[in-house]
Design a protein around this motif. Structure first.
Motif, PDB file in Angstrom:
ATOM      1  N   ARG A  25      37.760  51.833  60.650  1.00 59.85           N
ATOM      2  CA  ARG A  25      37.921  50.420  60.297  1.00 59.85           C
ATOM      3  C   ARG A  25      39.382  50.125  59.975  1.00 59.85           C
ATOM      4  O   ARG A  25      40.171  51.038  59.703  1.00 59.85           O
ATOM      5  CB  ARG A  25      37.056  50.041  59.110  1.00 59.85           C
ATOM      6  N   GLU A  26      39.730  48.838  59.994  1.00 61.74           N
ATOM      7  CA  GLU A  26      41.073  48.408  59.623  1.00 61.74           C
ATOM      8  C   GLU A  26      41.261  48.562  58.115  1.00 61.74           C
ATOM      9  O   GLU A  26      40.368  48.221  57.338  1.00 61.74           O
ATOM     10  CB  GLU A  26      41.274  46.954  60.032  1.00 61.74           C
ATOM     11  N   VAL A  27      42.417  49.100  57.725  1.00 65.35           N
ATOM     12  CA  VAL A  27      42.693  49.344  56.315  1.00 65.35           C
ATOM     13  C   VAL A  27      44.054  48.757  55.945  1.00 65.35           C
ATOM     14  O   VAL A  27      45.066  49.087  56.566  1.00 65.35           O
ATOM     15  CB  VAL A  27      42.715  50.858  55.998  1.00 65.35           C
ATOM     16  N   TYR A  28      44.061  47.885  54.943  1.00 66.23           N
ATOM     17  CA  TYR A  28      45.318  47.396  54.374  1.00 66.23           C
ATOM     18  C   TYR A  28      45.690  48.311  53.207  1.00 66.23           C
ATOM     19  O   TYR A  28      44.822  48.687  52.401  1.00 66.23           O
ATOM     20  CB  TYR A  28      45.169  45.955  53.891  1.00 66.23           C
ATOM     21  N   ILE A  29      46.974  48.688  53.139  1.00 67.12           N
ATOM     22  CA  ILE A  29      47.382  49.654  52.126  1.00 67.12           C
ATOM     23  C   ILE A  29      48.563  49.148  51.311  1.00 67.12           C
ATOM     24  O   ILE A  29      49.345  48.311  51.758  1.00 67.12           O
ATOM     25  CB  ILE A  29      47.758  51.015  52.755  1.00 67.12           C
ATOM     26  N   GLY A  30      48.685  49.685  50.102  1.00 63.00           N
ATOM     27  CA  GLY A  30      49.821  49.378  49.238  1.00 63.00           C
ATOM     28  C   GLY A  30      49.653  50.053  47.892  1.00 63.00           C
ATOM     29  O   GLY A  30      48.569  50.540  47.555  1.00 63.00           O
ATOM     30  N   GLY A  31      50.747  50.104  47.144  1.00 62.18           N
ATOM     31  CA  GLY A  31      50.695  50.648  45.797  1.00 62.18           C
ATOM     32  C   GLY A  31      50.832  49.537  44.779  1.00 62.18           C
ATOM     33  O   GLY A  31      51.352  48.463  45.084  1.00 62.18           O
ATOM     34  N   TYR A 311      35.119  71.973  53.484  1.00 59.62           N
ATOM     35  CA  TYR A 311      36.146  70.930  53.417  1.00 59.62           C
ATOM     36  C   TYR A 311      36.680  70.570  54.797  1.00 59.62           C
ATOM     37  O   TYR A 311      37.841  70.201  54.940  1.00 59.62           O
ATOM     38  CB  TYR A 311      37.290  71.389  52.518  1.00 59.62           C
ATOM     39  N   SER A 312      35.854  70.667  55.809  1.00 57.84           N
ATOM     40  CA  SER A 312      36.307  70.328  57.155  1.00 57.84           C
ATOM     41  C   SER A 312      36.701  68.855  57.230  1.00 57.84           C
ATOM     42  O   SER A 312      36.132  67.996  56.551  1.00 57.84           O
ATOM     43  CB  SER A 312      35.216  70.621  58.183  1.00 57.84           C
ATOM     44  N   LYS A 313      37.676  68.585  58.069  1.00 60.91           N
ATOM     45  CA  LYS A 313      38.212  67.233  58.194  1.00 60.91           C
ATOM     46  C   LYS A 313      37.142  66.238  58.628  1.00 60.91           C
ATOM     47  O   LYS A 313      37.020  65.154  58.052  1.00 60.91           O
ATOM     48  CB  LYS A 313      39.368  67.233  59.193  1.00 60.91           C
ATOM     49  N   GLN A 314      36.352  66.600  59.652  1.00 64.34           N
ATOM     50  CA  GLN A 314      35.375  65.650  60.168  1.00 64.34           C
ATOM     51  C   GLN A 314      34.305  65.316  59.140  1.00 64.34           C
ATOM     52  O   GLN A 314      33.862  64.165  59.037  1.00 64.34           O
ATOM     53  CB  GLN A 314      34.724  66.197  61.444  1.00 64.34           C
ATOM     54  N   LYS A 315      33.880  66.308  58.377  1.00 68.36           N
ATOM     55  CA  LYS A 315      32.887  66.038  57.340  1.00 68.36           C
ATOM     56  C   LYS A 315      33.419  65.048  56.315  1.00 68.36           C
ATOM     57  O   LYS A 315      32.706  64.154  55.852  1.00 68.36           O
ATOM     58  CB  LYS A 315      32.484  67.341  56.650  1.00 68.36           C
ATOM     59  N   ALA A 316      34.688  65.211  55.938  1.00 68.27           N
ATOM     60  CA  ALA A 316      35.279  64.313  54.947  1.00 68.27           C
ATOM     61  C   ALA A 316      35.424  62.901  55.506  1.00 68.27           C
ATOM     62  O   ALA A 316      35.118  61.915  54.827  1.00 68.27           O
ATOM     63  CB  ALA A 316      36.633  64.854  54.501  1.00 68.27           C
ATOM     64  N   VAL A 317      35.892  62.784  56.739  1.00 65.51           N
ATOM     65  CA  VAL A 317      36.056  61.456  57.355  1.00 65.51           C
ATOM     66  C   VAL A 317      34.709  60.758  57.482  1.00 65.51           C
ATOM     67  O   VAL A 317      34.575  59.563  57.177  1.00 65.51           O
ATOM     68  CB  VAL A 317      36.745  61.586  58.731  1.00 65.51           C
ATOM     69  N   ASP A 318      33.692  61.481  57.934  1.00 65.78           N
ATOM     70  CA  ASP A 318      32.348  60.900  58.047  1.00 65.78           C
ATOM     71  C   ASP A 318      31.845  60.425  56.687  1.00 65.78           C
ATOM     72  O   ASP A 318      31.207  59.366  56.580  1.00 65.78           O
ATOM     73  CB  ASP A 318      31.371  61.931  58.622  1.00 65.78           C
ATOM     74  N   CYS A 319      32.124  61.216  55.673  1.00 65.29           N
ATOM     75  CA  CYS A 319      31.698  60.875  54.319  1.00 65.29           C
ATOM     76  C   CYS A 319      32.297  59.547  53.869  1.00 65.29           C
ATOM     77  O   CYS A 319      31.597  58.681  53.327  1.00 65.29           O
ATOM     78  CB  CYS A 319      32.105  62.010  53.376  1.00 65.29           C
ATOM     79  N   TRP A 320      33.598  59.363  54.112  1.00 66.96           N
ATOM     80  CA  TRP A 320      34.266  58.122  53.692  1.00 66.96           C
ATOM     81  C   TRP A 320      33.865  56.941  54.568  1.00 66.96           C
ATOM     82  O   TRP A 320      33.733  55.810  54.068  1.00 66.96           O
ATOM     83  CB  TRP A 320      35.777  58.309  53.696  1.00 66.96           C
ATOM     84  N   ASN A 321      33.665  57.152  55.860  1.00 64.88           N
ATOM     85  CA  ASN A 321      33.196  56.058  56.715  1.00 64.88           C
ATOM     86  C   ASN A 321      31.845  55.543  56.233  1.00 64.88           C
ATOM     87  O   ASN A 321      31.609  54.325  56.150  1.00 64.88           O
ATOM     88  CB  ASN A 321      33.084  56.529  58.168  1.00 64.88           C
ATOM     89  N   ASN A 322      30.948  56.445  55.912  1.00 57.60           N
ATOM     90  CA  ASN A 322      29.635  56.050  55.396  1.00 57.60           C
ATOM     91  C   ASN A 322      29.760  55.345  54.040  1.00 57.60           C
ATOM     92  O   ASN A 322      29.014  54.397  53.759  1.00 57.60           O
ATOM     93  CB  ASN A 322      28.731  57.276  55.261  1.00 57.60           C
ATOM     94  N   PHE A 323      30.681  55.817  53.226  1.00 54.68           N
ATOM     95  CA  PHE A 323      30.903  55.201  51.924  1.00 54.68           C
ATOM     96  C   PHE A 323      31.314  53.741  52.079  1.00 54.68           C
ATOM     97  O   PHE A 323      30.742  52.843  51.441  1.00 54.68           O
ATOM     98  CB  PHE A 323      31.991  55.981  51.179  1.00 54.68           C
ATOM     99  N   TYR A 324      32.279  53.454  52.944  1.00 52.16           N
ATOM    100  CA  TYR A 324      32.745  52.079  53.110  1.00 52.16           C
ATOM    101  C   TYR A 324      31.695  51.187  53.763  1.00 52.16           C
ATOM    102  O   TYR A 324      31.618  49.982  53.473  1.00 52.16           O
ATOM    103  CB  TYR A 324      34.054  52.052  53.897  1.00 52.16           C
ATOM    104  N   ARG A 325      30.898  51.748  54.663  1.00 53.47           N
ATOM    105  CA  ARG A 325      29.838  50.941  55.273  1.00 53.47           C
ATOM    106  C   ARG A 325      28.849  50.418  54.249  1.00 53.47           C
ATOM    107  O   ARG A 325      28.241  49.362  54.432  1.00 53.47           O
ATOM    108  CB  ARG A 325      29.088  51.776  56.317  1.00 53.47           C
ATOM    109  N   GLU A 326      28.697  51.150  53.169  1.00 49.72           N
ATOM    110  CA  GLU A 326      27.763  50.734  52.136  1.00 49.72           C
ATOM    111  C   GLU A 326      28.211  49.458  51.428  1.00 49.72           C
ATOM    112  O   GLU A 326      27.394  48.672  50.961  1.00 49.72           O
ATOM    113  CB  GLU A 326      27.610  51.853  51.112  1.00 49.72           C
ATOM    114  N   PHE A 327      29.527  49.232  51.389  1.00 46.20           N
ATOM    115  CA  PHE A 327      30.050  48.117  50.598  1.00 46.20           C
ATOM    116  C   PHE A 327      30.692  47.019  51.462  1.00 46.20           C
ATOM    117  O   PHE A 327      31.051  45.979  50.938  1.00 46.20           O
ATOM    118  CB  PHE A 327      31.086  48.631  49.597  1.00 46.20           C
ATOM    119  N   LEU A 328      30.805  47.254  52.768  1.00 45.33           N
ATOM    120  CA  LEU A 328      31.424  46.256  53.637  1.00 45.33           C
ATOM    121  C   LEU A 328      30.541  45.975  54.854  1.00 45.33           C
ATOM    122  O   LEU A 328      29.832  46.864  55.315  1.00 45.33           O
ATOM    123  CB  LEU A 328      32.795  46.743  54.118  1.00 45.33           C
TER     124      LEU A 328
END
Length: 328
Positions: A25-31, A311-328
């Motif tokens: 997904r598109e992500v806007y970033i900043g500190g 701690y594989s990369k794909q598992k972590a990315v899938d985890c975060w994609n699913n996390f954001y789908r829950e709220f967006l």
């Protein structure tokens, strides 16, 4: 994907750099304004693919976003989080604020360490606590590396003992150095300053090293993930005994690289489910290191390779994609 996402955090973070461009997904970033490491352009970020730079104003008022994700939980970020209409937070350290208003306002708080997650649950209940994995980019390189070749490339020889992963007042490297009173023949100690430290702390550590009495090498140059992987592979023993810690990625990296980790028993590292030696206090450190240098732990350490898959990369990315789908 529907919904506009703003991710706010330290733009220097290798974890954010490794994760956010991989999301679907598109992500806007900043500190957050007036904080260190707040401007993406200063730390190698570019607007490409799914990454967009948020305006400084929008990072202050959060207008126009369907979800704001704030990384690191402390009193400063808590004040900003309460301004956002829909916000999630990620706890990077061990700080659980005494702030029911904050935790009532946020949708959820994420943790990477189940021990810290459980401490939060004890105080605030399970409803808003989530366990989400990080992308650890160093892991991608470890399987390709040979220990002796890494030592040679880095100019290291003999048995290499890393004194933690960075030096700050909170990591108590001075106490660790002063506790190492054994002989340790053939050992070179690595003193990590490559993640940056204050001039005051660096000066003090260099003064302590004058009386250290053992061969050492100070690391000062910032290293990209591939070089960090070589450094982890070259290390035989890592000592990790700060007064407190969360779930340091460097510990996971050393475990995956085959290093023997000597860690404080007070640290929440049981979550790694890996073999390591534990000390009750710094008073035990010198004897434990001496014992470790004389003992073959290769059989026990071989079981730590399972952490690479966890701690594989794909598992972590899938985890975060699913996390954001829950709220967006």
């Amino acid at each position: 994907m529907s919904g506009k996402l703003l991710v706010v955090g330290p733009m220097i973070s290798v974890y954010l750099k490794s994760l956010l461009p991989e999301l679907d997904r598109e992500v806007y970033i900043g500190g957050l304004p007036n904080t260190n490491h707040s401007i993406p352009q200063k730390y190698g970020w570019v607007e490409t693919g799914n990454i967009k730079f948020a305006s400084r104003e929008s990072v202050t008022n959060f207008d126009g976003y369907d979800l704001v994700h704030i990384h690191q939980v402390h009193e400063g970020t808590a004040l900003h989080a309460k301004k956002a209409k829909r916000v999630v937070m990620s706890c990077w350290g061990r700080t659980i604020l005494d702030d029911p208003e904050l935790y009532d306002h946020v949708l959820v708080v994420t943790f990477s360490n189940p021990v810290i997650r459980d401490e939060f649950v004890e105080r605030y209940g399970p409803e808003k606590a989530r366990l989400v994995k990080w992308v650890l980019p160093v892991f991608e390189h470890l399987d390709k590396l040979d220990k002796e070749e890494c030592k040679k490339e880095l100019g290291l020889d003999g048995t290499i003992v890393a004194l933690g992963h960075k030096i700050t007042p909170a990591t108590n490297q001075e106490g660790i150095l002063k506790s190492l009173q054994g002989a340790y023949p053939g050992v070179t100690f690595l003193v990590p300053m490559h993640y940056g430290t204050s001039k005051k702390v660096e000066k003090r550590i260099r003064e302590v090293l004058k009386d250290f009495g053992h061969p050492y090498k100070i690391l000062t140059d910032f290293l990209p993930p591939e070089q960090v992987a070589k450094l982890r592979k070259a290390v035989d023993i890592m000592i990790m005994c700060p007064p407190k810690d969360h779930m340091s990625a460097s510990v996971a990296e050393h475990l995956a690289a085959g290093s023997l980790v000597i860690a404080g028993r007070w640290l929440p590292y049981d979550a790694y489910d890996s073999f390591m030696l534990r000390v009750k206090s710094l008073d035990d450190l010198s004897d434990t290191l001496d014992h470790a240098l004389k003992t073959d732990y290769s059989k026990e350490l071989s079981g730590n390779r399972k952490i690479l898959d966890r701690y594989s990369k794909q598992k972590a990315v899938d985890c975060w994609n699913n996390f954001y789908r829950e709220f967006l």
